[in-house]
Structures are given as structure tokens and as C-alpha cells.
Design a protein around this motif. Structure first.
Motif, PDB file in Angstrom:
ATOM      1  N   ARG A 379       0.669  -1.301   0.095  1.00 56.93           N
ATOM      2  CA  ARG A 379       0.026   0.156   0.039  1.00 56.93           C
ATOM      3  C   ARG A 379       0.794   1.249   0.141  1.00 56.93           C
ATOM      4  NH1 ARG A 379      -2.896   4.030   1.982  1.00 56.93           N
ATOM      5  NH2 ARG A 379      -5.396   4.224   1.523  1.00 56.93           N
ATOM      6  N   ASN A 381       1.853   4.875   0.534  1.00 57.32           N
ATOM      7  CA  ASN A 381       1.682   6.053   1.636  1.00 57.32           C
ATOM      8  C   ASN A 381       1.344   7.698   0.944  1.00 57.32           C
ATOM      9  OD1 ASN A 381       2.013   4.862   4.415  1.00 57.32           O
ATOM     10  ND2 ASN A 381       4.062   4.510   3.742  1.00 57.32           N
ATOM     11  N   ASP A 382       0.860   8.177   1.919  1.00 54.64           N
ATOM     12  CA  ASP A 382       0.363   9.541   1.472  1.00 54.64           C
ATOM     13  C   ASP A 382       1.404  10.233   0.746  1.00 54.64           C
ATOM     14  OD1 ASP A 382      -2.174   8.758   1.913  1.00 54.64           O
ATOM     15  OD2 ASP A 382      -2.278   9.988   3.887  1.00 54.64           O
ATOM     16  N   ASP A 383       2.751  10.115   1.130  1.00 61.65           N
ATOM     17  CA  ASP A 383       3.914  11.018   0.446  1.00 61.65           C
ATOM     18  C   ASP A 383       4.162  10.412  -0.709  1.00 61.65           C
ATOM     19  OD1 ASP A 383       5.139   8.212   0.851  1.00 61.65           O
ATOM     20  OD2 ASP A 383       6.391   8.564   2.203  1.00 61.65           O
ATOM     21  N   GLY A 384       3.357   9.530  -1.420  1.00 61.30           N
ATOM     22  CA  GLY A 384       3.559   8.995  -2.784  1.00 61.30           C
ATOM     23  C   GLY A 384       4.976   8.317  -3.248  1.00 61.30           C
ATOM     24  N   GLU A 407      -2.115  -2.980  -0.827  1.00 63.77           N
ATOM     25  CA  GLU A 407      -3.092  -1.744  -1.688  1.00 63.77           C
ATOM     26  C   GLU A 407      -4.348  -2.388  -1.932  1.00 63.77           C
ATOM     27  OE1 GLU A 407      -3.964   1.257  -2.573  1.00 63.77           O
ATOM     28  OE2 GLU A 407      -1.742   1.448  -2.588  1.00 63.77           O
TER      29      GLU A 407
END
Ligand code: 4AD
Ligand code: MG
Length: 476
Positions: A379, A381-384, A407
Motif C-alpha cells: 500500500r 503511503n500519502d507521501d507518494g 494496496e
């Protein structure tokens, strides 16, 4: 009544007529047999009345022979054992030529014993290791059963490469010398047994995910195959992996599960396999005495296992780990073979060992790795740029566990597969999970042999599996 050596040594059955079958370890003074039947590390001493036993039979009591002994269990006259068997009659079930028998009653090197893997469990070390291996397997099934997991059998033959590393053994019935070709001159796998290319599984994870998304909590525990050409003391081409997979569990839950699980199975053997552990502990201490002081471990085997059971694993992000490594002495003095220059570097085993053995001195869970050094299913993360991955590193072993939160977002997963050239039509069923009732879920894979190595103190993975499969070696 027939007994095992273990029963005779632990139960109160003196002064009754008893019978036992086993293999002769040694026979001395034409009188004392040390008999072993695999039920325990210990031998039982059988005292032969040589005056009333015929010469021919006495000659056949040799190291390695299988015998059937009838007699009485009595208090031992000699030192070294509480009880012994006063033999009334002995039958030779199977002779063993003492000149040729490879397992002599003296120390053999492990390298030699690997060439005699079919007989090496007749030694104390290998019988102890394999009893521990069996106990650990049982403890693993018990842990999951006690905690509401279902045991799932994932397929051994698959069409997918779960880890994307391409290190697979092909499964095919095509004629290797003269395979059918397609219009482009390539091998036509449509004519193969399954009508497509297939291989031995590198991981049961993808299939386990499908069951987690219906049964909730599942695990697999089965053989896994990797055609990695790495001849190290920690890699096998065929190894056993334990892979739990849990719906609605995030990465923190995954770390908690892995830690609790490992502590539980190690506690089980501390409690149930004391004798074998104490023997292996002594063995290891003997080995370590040969090393220079600086290379000896500060803890003995049992202390090491207790330390893992009693202490929290250290949880450290990949980013923190890179900072520690960048500023470490071996990095600055260029002692590492691979110098850590910047964020994004893949960690080599020398770095992992530095972190667990020198820096933290305890098991470490590293998490949130760069996306591009990990598998496609993790998955984002929001940091890409990082993924919810975790590796558990153990002192003396290195990587023991690899896992992640998966993911669960269809579009993100599709983008990732596209970027890595993974065809959607190969994994349509995996994508379906993200279409119909998708949810957060996580799991991990534990390399069983690496756990057995840790629990037994054995230094080479070839010595903790009955018949190791490694490059250029598939004997037995
Ligand atoms: O880190 P890995 O490759 O992870 C997976 O296969 C995931 N699909 C697991 C999951 O999330 N369900 O492998 C998991 C573990 C490693 O940490 C290591 O202990 C062991 O499997 N392993 C090996 N053990 C022996 N010989 C090899 N060649 C191994 N490769 C991996
Ligand atoms: Mg891994």
C-alpha cells in the motif's frame, strides 16, 4: 509392554518386564548398549548378560544396528543414568556393518553429514534440531488455531509471480528438446499441460488474500520455491513459509501480530523442548569457544531466545534506519561493501546486521520502505514514495519476516501494475477483490527455516531442513 526411551526415562515403570526397539549407538565391554530410538536426546543403557548370550548375537550388536530388547527396568548401578535395562533377551532386527556405517560414535563435521542426510538424524545434534523443527511447526498451527485463523492450502503450481522477482521454477510437460513453437518461433505454452506458462509458487500470499477477504483470518504454511542463484547460509531453493493474512488489519496490527506470534512459538519450545535446547546451547557454546573473544555472542542460545520473548521488538522507519546507517562508523570508514549514500538505497544484509547486532542489539521491525524497492501489492503511503512494508530483522539471521499492508484501492493498484508491466488479465481475480467489498488488509511471510535456525543456533540453513535444495544440489 513396549515403551519408548523417553517413557522409560520419565515415567515410573520400574521392575516390570518391558520391551523396547531402537538403534545401537555404542556397545562397550561386551556388556553396555547405549540405545536410542529418537524419542529423546538420551540413550537408555541396556546391560547385556554376556555369559548367557551367544557369541554370534553379541558380535551383531554393533553401532547402527536395530535391536529388540526385552528385560527389566532397574535402578542403575553405574553413574550417568538413574535407570537402565537388565536385558533378558535381545533380537537383532537389522545388522549394521560397523566398518561401513557412516555415523561413527565420534564427532562428524556438518559438511560431511550433509552428504549423509538420510542418516544424520541418528546424531544428537540433528535429532535435536529436527525434534525442534517439528515442535515449532506444531506451535505455529496451535497459535493460529487458538487465535481464530483458518489454515488454508494455497496452490503449489501457479501462473503468477507474486513477488515480481522472476526467480521461478517452470512447471511444464513439454518436450524440452523439441517443444512446440508458435508463429513467432517462441515456445507455445498453449500446448503445455495447463495451456499456459506455469511455475512453482514463490509465495501463497495473493491467494491467501482472497480467503482473508471472505474468511477474515487465514494462514498458509507450505513449501515455497525460489530459483535464486544465491549460495548463502540463509537461502534455499525450496523452503517453507508461514503466511498469515487478515482482513481489516493495518500495518500496526500486522507488526503486533508478527511480534506476538514469534514470541508465542518461541515460548512454546522453551517450555516443551528444554532438553534439546540445552543440548544445542552447549553445542553452540563449544563452537563459540573456538572464536576470538570479540566475535563471541554475549548471550547463549537459551538467553537469546528468552531475550526475544521478553523484550519488545524495536520499530524503526526505513528513513530513520538510513540516517543511522549513513552516520555509522562502517559507512564513514567505508567498511561496508555497499556504502549508503542516500535515501532510496536497498538495504543489504551487512546493513541489516549492523542495525540489529551492533546498533539496536535486538529484533528490529523496519517499516515504510521506498516503493520502488518493494513488491507491487504494497500500500502506497500519502507521501507518494513509500509503501506500508515491514521487514523483521533478527540478530544472527538478518531478515526473518517480510510483510505489508496491501494496496486495497483499485485505481492505485492498477496504476502500479501498469508501471511495472504486470498484465491485468493475469491477475483479474486479484483485482476483483478491490472491486467487490475491498478493505484494508495485511499479512506477512515468515521463513520457517530461518526461525528454526534462530531457535536451534544452527549457522547454516542446510542443517535445519531434512533434505536441502540448493543450486547444484537435489540429492535424496
Ligand atoms: O520477504 P519475502 O519475499 O515475502 C514474501 O514472499 C511475501 N509474499 C510474504 C507475505 O507478505 N505474505 O519472503 C518472506 C520470508 C523472508 O523474510 C525470509 O525469511 C524467507 O521468507 N525467505 C527465504 N528463506 C529461505 N530461503 C530463501 N530463498 C528465502 N527467500 C525468502
Ligand atoms: Mg523480503
Amino acid at each position: 509392554m513396549s515403551y519408548t526411551v523417553s517413557q522409560l526415562l520419565t515415567q515410573d515403570i520400574s521392575f516390570q518386564p518391558i520391551e523396547i526397539k531402537g538403534w545401537v549407538r555404542t556397545f562397550r565391554a561386551n556388556r553396555f548398549i547405549a540405545l536410542n530410538d529418537g524419542s529423546t536426546l538420551h540413550n537408555i543403557q541396556c546391560v547385556v548378560d554376556f555369559e548367557n548370550t551367544d557369541e554370534a548375537t553379541l558380535k551383531r550388536i554393533t553401532t547402527g544396528a536395530a535391536v529388540h530388547v526385552k528385560g527389566e527396568l532397574v535402578e542403575s548401578q553405574g553413574k550417568g543414568q538413574k535407570v537402565e535395562i537388565q536385558v533378558n533377551s535381545i533380537e537383532i532386527l537389522g545388522d549394521s556393518d560397523p566398518e561401513e556405517y557412516p555415523i561413527q560414535p565420534r564427532k562428524h563435521g556438518f559438511e560431511f553429514l550433509r552428504t549423509q542426510a538420510h542418516l544424520r538424524t541418528r546424531t544428537n545434534t540433528f535429532s535435536a534440531v529436527m525434534r525442534l523443527r517439528s515442535a515449532l511447526s506444531f506451535a505455529i498451527h496451535k497459535y493460529f488455531n487458538d487465535n481464530g485463523f483458518y489454515y488454508m492450502h494455497t496452490p503449489i503450481i501457479t501462473g503468477s509471480d507474486a513477488e515480481g522477482a522472476g526467480e521461478m521454477f517452470r512447471v511444464s510437460t513439454l518436450d524440452a528438446k523439441n517443444p512446440p513453437l508458435d508463429d513467432n518461433g517462441a515456445v507455445n505454452y498453449k500446448e503445455d499441460f495447463f495451456g499456459k506458462e506455469t511455475n512453482l509458487t514463490v509465495s501463497g500470499q495473493l491467494e491467501a488474500e482472497t480467503y482473508a477477504m471472505s474468511l477474515g483470518k487465514v494462514y498458509t504454511f507450505g513449501p515455497t520455491f525460489r530459483a535464486e542463484n544465491s549460495n548463502t547460509s540463509r537461502h534455499l531453493a525450496e523452503f517453507w513459509m508461514i503466511e498469515p493474512e487478515v482482513a481489516f488489519m493495518d500495518l500496526d496490527g500486522n507488526m503486533d501480530l508478527a511480534e506476538d506470534f514469534m514470541k508465542s512459538v518461541l515460548s512454546y519450545v522453551l517450555e516443551h523442548n528444554k532438553e534439546d535446547l540445552e543440548f544445542l546451547d552447549q553445542r553452540l557454546q563449544g563452537e563459540e569457544k573456538k572464536l576470538p573473544q570479540a566475535e563471541r555472542s554475549p548471550m547463549n542460545l537459551i538467553e537469546k531466545i528468552k531475550f526475544v520473548v521478553d523484550n519488545n521488538f524495536k520499530r524503526v522507519s526505513y528513513t530513520e534506519a538510513i540516517d543511522i546507517l549513513k552516520n555509522s562508523k562502517p559507512n564513514k570508514k567505508k567498511k561496508f561493501k555497499y556504502i549508503i549514500e542516500e535515501w532510496g538505497a536497498d538495504l543489504q544484509s551487512e546493513h541489516e546486521r549492523f542495525l540489529v547486532e551492533k546498533h539496536f542489539k535486538c529484533p528490529v521491525i523496519l517499516f515504510d520502505y521506498p516503493a520502488n524497492i518493494k513488491a507491487f501489492y504494497m500500500r502506497l503511503n500519502d507521501d507518494g514514495k513509500t509503501v506500508r512494508a515491514m521487514d523483521i530483522l533478527f540478530p544472527g539471521i538478518g531478515e526473518m519476516v517480510g510483510g505489508s499492508q496491501r494496496e486495497e484501492r483499485l485505481e492505485v493498484l492498477k496504476d502500479k501494475m501498469k508501471a511495472l508491466d504486470i498484465p491485468e488479465d493475469e491477475l483479474w481475480w486479484y483485482l476483483d477483490l478491490r472491486k467487490y467489498g475491498t478493505a484494508v488488509h495485511s499479512g506477512f511471510g515468515l521463513g520457517f527455516e530461518r526461525l528454526v535456525m534462530f531457535a536451534t543456533g544452527m549457522g547454516n540453513i542446510r542443517d535445519v531442513i531434512p533434505y536441502p535444495r540448493t543450486p547444484q544440489n537435489a540429492e535424496f
